[in-house]
Motif scaffolding. Structure first.
Motif, PDB file in Angstrom:
ATOM      1  N   PRO A  19      69.742   1.116  20.142  1.00  0.00           N
ATOM      2  CA  PRO A  19      69.804   2.272  19.456  1.00  0.00           C
ATOM      3  C   PRO A  19      68.813   3.155  18.179  1.00  0.00           C
ATOM      4  O   PRO A  19      68.939   2.258  17.481  1.00  0.00           O
ATOM      5  CB  PRO A  19      71.212   2.085  19.382  1.00  0.00           C
ATOM      6  N   ASN A  20      68.390   3.770  18.538  1.00  0.00           N
ATOM      7  CA  ASN A  20      68.189   4.771  17.511  1.00  0.00           C
ATOM      8  C   ASN A  20      69.211   5.222  16.401  1.00  0.00           C
ATOM      9  O   ASN A  20      69.814   5.612  16.578  1.00  0.00           O
ATOM     10  CB  ASN A  20      66.826   5.961  17.408  1.00  0.00           C
ATOM     11  N   ASN A  21      68.209   4.482  14.612  1.00  0.00           N
ATOM     12  CA  ASN A  21      69.067   5.265  13.727  1.00  0.00           C
ATOM     13  C   ASN A  21      68.456   6.302  12.518  1.00  0.00           C
ATOM     14  O   ASN A  21      67.151   6.118  12.422  1.00  0.00           O
ATOM     15  CB  ASN A  21      69.835   4.352  12.555  1.00  0.00           C
ATOM     16  N   PRO A  22      68.803   7.756  13.200  1.00  0.00           N
ATOM     17  CA  PRO A  22      68.078   8.640  12.599  1.00  0.00           C
ATOM     18  C   PRO A  22      67.432   8.496  11.072  1.00  0.00           C
ATOM     19  O   PRO A  22      66.559   9.069  10.773  1.00  0.00           O
ATOM     20  CB  PRO A  22      67.688  10.349  13.196  1.00  0.00           C
ATOM     21  N   ASP A  23      68.250   8.334  10.378  1.00  0.00           N
ATOM     22  CA  ASP A  23      68.903   8.126   9.238  1.00  0.00           C
ATOM     23  C   ASP A  23      67.530   6.722   8.589  1.00  0.00           C
ATOM     24  O   ASP A  23      66.418   7.171   7.423  1.00  0.00           O
ATOM     25  CB  ASP A  23      69.896   8.054   8.421  1.00  0.00           C
ATOM     26  N   ILE A  24      67.459   5.874   9.419  1.00  0.00           N
ATOM     27  CA  ILE A  24      66.810   4.634   9.112  1.00  0.00           C
ATOM     28  C   ILE A  24      65.101   5.037   9.886  1.00  0.00           C
ATOM     29  O   ILE A  24      64.011   4.703   8.464  1.00  0.00           O
ATOM     30  CB  ILE A  24      67.021   3.291   9.392  1.00  0.00           C
ATOM     31  N   PHE A  25      64.911   4.860  10.878  1.00  0.00           N
ATOM     32  CA  PHE A  25      63.898   5.507  11.819  1.00  0.00           C
ATOM     33  C   PHE A  25      62.984   6.366  11.816  1.00  0.00           C
ATOM     34  O   PHE A  25      61.419   6.884  12.291  1.00  0.00           O
ATOM     35  CB  PHE A  25      63.506   4.402  12.685  1.00  0.00           C
ATOM     36  N   GLY A  26      63.836   7.367  11.211  1.00  0.00           N
ATOM     37  CA  GLY A  26      63.033   8.823  11.791  1.00  0.00           C
ATOM     38  C   GLY A  26      64.098   9.654  13.018  1.00  0.00           C
ATOM     39  O   GLY A  26      64.328   8.817  14.587  1.00  0.00           O
ATOM     40  N   TYR A  27      63.718  10.102  13.389  1.00  0.00           N
ATOM     41  CA  TYR A  27      63.733  11.487  14.416  1.00  0.00           C
ATOM     42  C   TYR A  27      63.017  11.115  15.754  1.00  0.00           C
ATOM     43  O   TYR A  27      61.946  11.251  15.241  1.00  0.00           O
ATOM     44  CB  TYR A  27      64.146  13.300  14.137  1.00  0.00           C
ATOM     45  N   GLN A  28      63.769  11.199  16.902  1.00  0.00           N
ATOM     46  CA  GLN A  28      62.258  11.336  18.125  1.00  0.00           C
ATOM     47  C   GLN A  28      62.736  11.813  18.859  1.00  0.00           C
ATOM     48  O   GLN A  28      63.770  12.069  20.184  1.00  0.00           O
ATOM     49  CB  GLN A  28      62.769   9.962  18.251  1.00  0.00           C
ATOM     50  N   VAL A  29      62.059  13.417  18.376  1.00  0.00           N
ATOM     51  CA  VAL A  29      62.297  14.383  19.555  1.00  0.00           C
ATOM     52  C   VAL A  29      61.369  15.196  20.597  1.00  0.00           C
ATOM     53  O   VAL A  29      60.569  15.231  19.738  1.00  0.00           O
ATOM     54  CB  VAL A  29      63.100  15.490  18.171  1.00  0.00           C
ATOM     55  N   VAL A  30      61.880  15.172  21.495  1.00  0.00           N
ATOM     56  CA  VAL A  30      60.674  16.081  21.951  1.00  0.00           C
ATOM     57  C   VAL A  30      60.932  17.700  22.069  1.00  0.00           C
ATOM     58  O   VAL A  30      62.975  18.421  21.909  1.00  0.00           O
ATOM     59  CB  VAL A  30      61.399  16.259  23.920  1.00  0.00           C
ATOM     60  N   VAL A  31      60.700  18.534  21.663  1.00  0.00           N
ATOM     61  CA  VAL A  31      60.547  20.537  21.291  1.00  0.00           C
ATOM     62  C   VAL A  31      59.772  21.318  22.303  1.00  0.00           C
ATOM     63  O   VAL A  31      58.449  20.118  22.857  1.00  0.00           O
ATOM     64  CB  VAL A  31      59.790  20.651  20.147  1.00  0.00           C
ATOM     65  N   ASN A  32      59.547  22.280  22.107  1.00  0.00           N
ATOM     66  CA  ASN A  32      58.938  23.610  23.541  1.00  0.00           C
ATOM     67  C   ASN A  32      58.036  24.188  22.420  1.00  0.00           C
ATOM     68  O   ASN A  32      57.946  23.226  21.142  1.00  0.00           O
ATOM     69  CB  ASN A  32      60.034  24.267  24.105  1.00  0.00           C
ATOM     70  N   GLU A  33      57.375  24.898  23.051  1.00  0.00           N
ATOM     71  CA  GLU A  33      56.034  25.514  22.231  1.00  0.00           C
ATOM     72  C   GLU A  33      57.004  26.444  20.989  1.00  0.00           C
ATOM     73  O   GLU A  33      56.066  26.901  20.275  1.00  0.00           O
ATOM     74  CB  GLU A  33      56.000  26.978  23.112  1.00  0.00           C
ATOM     75  N   HIS A  34      58.430  26.855  20.694  1.00  0.00           N
ATOM     76  CA  HIS A  34      59.004  27.434  19.829  1.00  0.00           C
ATOM     77  C   HIS A  34      59.647  26.671  18.855  1.00  0.00           C
ATOM     78  O   HIS A  34      60.131  27.290  17.807  1.00  0.00           O
ATOM     79  CB  HIS A  34      60.073  28.098  20.332  1.00  0.00           C
ATOM     80  N   ASP A  35      58.584  25.276  18.964  1.00  0.00           N
ATOM     81  CA  ASP A  35      59.537  24.536  18.232  1.00  0.00           C
ATOM     82  C   ASP A  35      60.574  23.762  18.405  1.00  0.00           C
ATOM     83  O   ASP A  35      61.838  23.616  17.293  1.00  0.00           O
ATOM     84  CB  ASP A  35      59.421  24.533  16.905  1.00  0.00           C
ATOM     85  N   GLU A  36      61.755  24.021  19.074  1.00  0.00           N
ATOM     86  CA  GLU A  36      63.277  24.184  19.715  1.00  0.00           C
ATOM     87  C   GLU A  36      63.213  22.933  19.716  1.00  0.00           C
ATOM     88  O   GLU A  36      62.414  22.353  21.102  1.00  0.00           O
ATOM     89  CB  GLU A  36      63.426  25.623  19.590  1.00  0.00           C
ATOM     90  N   ILE A  37      64.088  22.294  19.750  1.00  0.00           N
ATOM     91  CA  ILE A  37      64.304  20.847  20.025  1.00  0.00           C
ATOM     92  C   ILE A  37      65.253  20.912  22.364  1.00  0.00           C
ATOM     93  O   ILE A  37      66.235  21.420  21.728  1.00  0.00           O
ATOM     94  CB  ILE A  37      65.937  19.858  19.241  1.00  0.00           C
TER      95      ILE A  37
END
Ligand SMILES: [Zn+2]
Ligand SMILES: [Zn+2]
Length: 246
Positions: free
Chosen positions: A102-120
């Motif tokens: 499992p990812n812990n965003p606070d430790i490793f950072g966010y892992q997000v796919v975004v669209n052309e408007h930078d929306e997650i």
């Protein structure tokens, strides 16, 4: 035509990459730097490929699909493909074989796919840094089996490289080129590491921040701006070539 290429760029999907590494920003920076060929190689994911290819085409830039796969030996390898079918095959191979932590965003950072408007539009909940259960030979075999190009990444680096993990470049390893970092030269690397004759070397930025994009690159003399000509140049087939990296 001479094509300036940076084939190792991380997007915001990589936990270690800056949140400014959105598809839109990556393409804008690539255009500013005069790149004509790029590859977005997130850790163990190809998911930003299609959007970045679409955006890049608007600037006359060709974007290869790919990922920086972390093998069982913790060796980073650039796996580059071209078609949507190949991308989906590579993505499925990674998802089937990655160790699910499992990812812990606070430790490793966010892992997000975004669209052309930078929306997650998607968040990946398992750690993309994790290693696959497949060894480097198996990953190379898979990539070649789907028609891709396999390039061990930053081979001179003291971490996550073929030399750091195995101590040498195995003569039996089926690679198409080796990527060196900006910290060494081809001659210096060859002095310390016996490798197959006629090995092609390339250099890329391994960007995690927008201002790193295109700061290290390789030039290719391609008959046309296509994966086929890029592959011809790397494999030394056809008339497209890799211009020497020193
Ligand atoms: Zn790496
Ligand atoms: Zn990288």
């Amino acid at each position: 035509m001479i094509v300036k290429a940076d084939l190792h760029i991380h997007s915001v999907l990589s936990p270690c990459a800056d949140l400014e590494m959105s598809p839109v920003n990556i393409v804008m920076r690539a255009a500013e730097m005069g790149l004509k060929l790029i590859a977005v190689t997130d850790h163990n994911s190809t998911l930003h490929g299609p959007l970045i290819r679409t955006l890049a085409e608007q600037h006359g830039i060709y974007c290869l699909y790919g990922a920086e796969v972390n093998t069982r030996e913790e060796i980073h390898c650039l796996c580059l493909v071209d078609t949507e079918d190949q991308r989906q095959s590579l993505q499925a191979f990674i998802e089937q074989n990655i160790t699910r932590i499992p990812n812990n965003p606070d430790i490793f950072g966010y892992q997000v796919v975004v669209n052309e408007h930078d929306e997650i539009v998607q968040e990946i909940d398992y750690l993309l840094h994790a290693a696959l259960v497949k060894g480097i030979d198996e990953v190379a075999g898979f990539v070649h089996g789907i028609g891709g190009v396999f390039i061990p990444a930053h081979v001179d680096r003291p971490k996550y490289s073929v030399t750091s993990q195995l101590g040498f470049v195995p003569p039996s390893l089926s690679y198409d080129a080796l990527e060196i970092s900006r910290n060494t030269t081809v001659d210096a690397f060859k002095r310390n590491n016996p490798i197959k004759p006629n090995t092609q070397f390339i250099r890329n930025s391994d960007s995690h921040f927008p201002n790193q994009i295109g700061t290290s690159f390789t030039e290719y003399n391609l008959e046309s701006l296509s994966f086929k000509c890029f592959k011809d140049s790397i494999l030394n087939t056809g008339s497209s070539t890799v211009l020497p990296v020193i």
